[in-house]
Write an enzyme that holds these catalytic residues in place. Structure first.
Site, short mmCIF file in Angstrom:
data_model
loop_
_atom_site.label_atom_id
_atom_site.label_comp_id
_atom_site.label_asym_id
_atom_site.label_seq_id
_atom_site.Cartn_x
_atom_site.Cartn_y
_atom_site.Cartn_z
N LYS A 94 38.90 69.55 21.62
CA LYS A 94 40.33 69.49 21.31
C LYS A 94 40.79 70.93 21.10
CE LYS A 94 44.00 66.97 20.19
NZ LYS A 94 44.65 65.94 21.01
N ASP B 246 30.02 61.28 18.08
CA ASP B 246 29.78 60.05 17.33
C ASP B 246 30.77 58.96 17.78
OD1 ASP B 246 28.90 58.27 15.44
OD2 ASP B 246 29.59 59.39 13.70
#
Ligand code: NAD
Length: 362
Positions: free
Chosen positions: A196, A254
């Site tokens: 990001k 995750d």
């Protein structure tokens, strides 16, 4: 042989890639951590399957988690770490982490303490298992030691909290190198870095820059691209066939792992491995699913396939293929599968079916 970011060979080995064939002279010692919740049932089912794989194991069973914490004041006693470092391989069931309060995650502590920097999570469709796609074949390579999981957080006054996100060049280059080496060793074509960096320009920016640096050493051999994590999630749901090996910082890794598990049948079928230079710990992507604990209901496939990754790691390729083949065949038949795969078999009946087939050599 490993490669540095310029692509030149170096002597430092990339752990767990291209394991040498094991000389099966004696039983393979393995630390077995049953975990809690559904963990002990799944660990027992998996131990039986690995014992039927043709490889001799010497199991060293050790507990960790809340029950150990209550007795000994720590959820992860030193003897567990010592055993893993001595045996070099461990397989573990999931361990519950208290939400909001209580001790820090044993799972995260194990990865950080033992330097298990690469979390490898292959995601592959299983024939016969009805899902949205038939041909998903992705590999998630998740950085396992830093990011927001470094666990550095504190209250800033009574009404605000701060968590520190740590991203280093060293750890980012190390995980990117692992992803590329994995791609080379396993005939993969492309690595996609997920980030990001448009918003977190410094931390995710450094991760992306590190991936680009490493990618340059593999130009012409392995393609490289990057995706912003939110777009990546949408693309994976719509067009998973466009992707191959994904490399991600800890938190995105995750989350995207669970998304990818959903593409191939859910958390019950998603295996994983935590790999470092000194040891490797094999575990499913899923957690301890407390509501199913003790019911002989949960699906042991993810831990059994993690056992397949363990077999590959110790150089037992043929046994790994046997275990994976039989697990997939029993699921494809659909007669003896757990609730999440549309069946009514219990954890132990599913294991019985796999063990019987492994023992009959069919
Ligand atoms: P979870 O993965 O335990 O379960 C979420 C849901 O997925 C379950 O309710 C169930 O519907 C399904 N599921 C998971 N595993 C399954 C299986 N083997 N067979 C069939 N269905 C399965 O996630 P959670 O409820 O968010 O977490 C429970 C606990 O596990 C938490 O304390 C969490 O911290 C911990 N956890 C541990 C690990 C680990 O040990 N590595 C990983 C993730 C979560």
């Amino acid at each position: 042989m490993a490669f540095d970011h310029t692509g030149e060979s170096r002597n430092e080995a990339i752990p767990g890639i291209a394991a040498a064939a094991r000389i099966p002279a004696m039983a393979q010692p393995v630390t077995l951590i049953p975990g809690d919740g559904i963990g002990p049932e799944l660990a027992e089912a998996t131990r039986r399957v690995l014992d039927a794989s043709g490889v001799q194991f010497d199991w060293e069973v050790l507990d960790a988690g809340a029950a150990v914490m209550a007795k000994e004041g720590t959820p992860l006693p030193q003897r567990v770490l010592d055993s893993i470092l001595r045996n070099k391989v461990a397989i573990k069931g999931p361990i519950t982490t208290p939400v909001g309060v209580g001790f820090r995650s044993v799972n995260v502590a194990l990865r950080q303490t033992l330097g298990l920097y690469a979390n490898l999570r292959p995601v592959r469709s299983i024939p016969g298992l009805k899902t949205r796609y038939d041909d998903v074949d992705l590999v998630i390579v998740r950085e396992n030691t830093e990011d927001l999981y470094a666990g550095i957080e504190h209250m800033v006054g009574p009404d605000a909290a701060e968590s520190i996100k740590i991203i280093t060049r060293a750890a980012s280059e190390r995980i990117a190198r692992y992803a590329f080496e994995y791609a080379v060793a396993n005939g993969r074509r492309k690595v996609t870095a997920v980030h990001k960096a448009n918003i977190m320009k410094l931390s995710d920016g450094l991760f992306l820059e590190s991936c680009r640096t490493i990618a340059a050493g593999y130009e012409g051999k392995i393609a490289f691209e990057d995706r912003i994590v939110d777009n990546m999630c949408m693309q994976l749901v719509q067009k998973p066939e466009l992707y191959d090996v994904l490399v991600l910082p800890n938190l995105y890794g995750d989350i995207v792992s669970d998304l990818c598990a959903g593409l191939v049948g859910g958390l019950g079928v998603a295996p994983g491995a935590n790999i470092g230079p000194d040891a490797a710990v094999f575990e499913a992507v899923h957690g301890s699913a407390p509501k199913y604990a003790g019911l002989n209901k949960a699906n042991p496939t993810a831990l059994m396939l993690s056992g397949g990754l363990l077999l590959r790691h110790i150089g037992e390729q043929a046994a790994a293929e046997r275990v994976e083949g039989v697990v997939r065949a029993v699921i494809a038949e659909g007669r003896t599968v757990t609730y999440d795969l549309g069946g009514s078999a219990g954890t132990s009946e599913f294991a019985d079916a796999i063990v019987a087939r492994l023992e009959s050599g069919a």
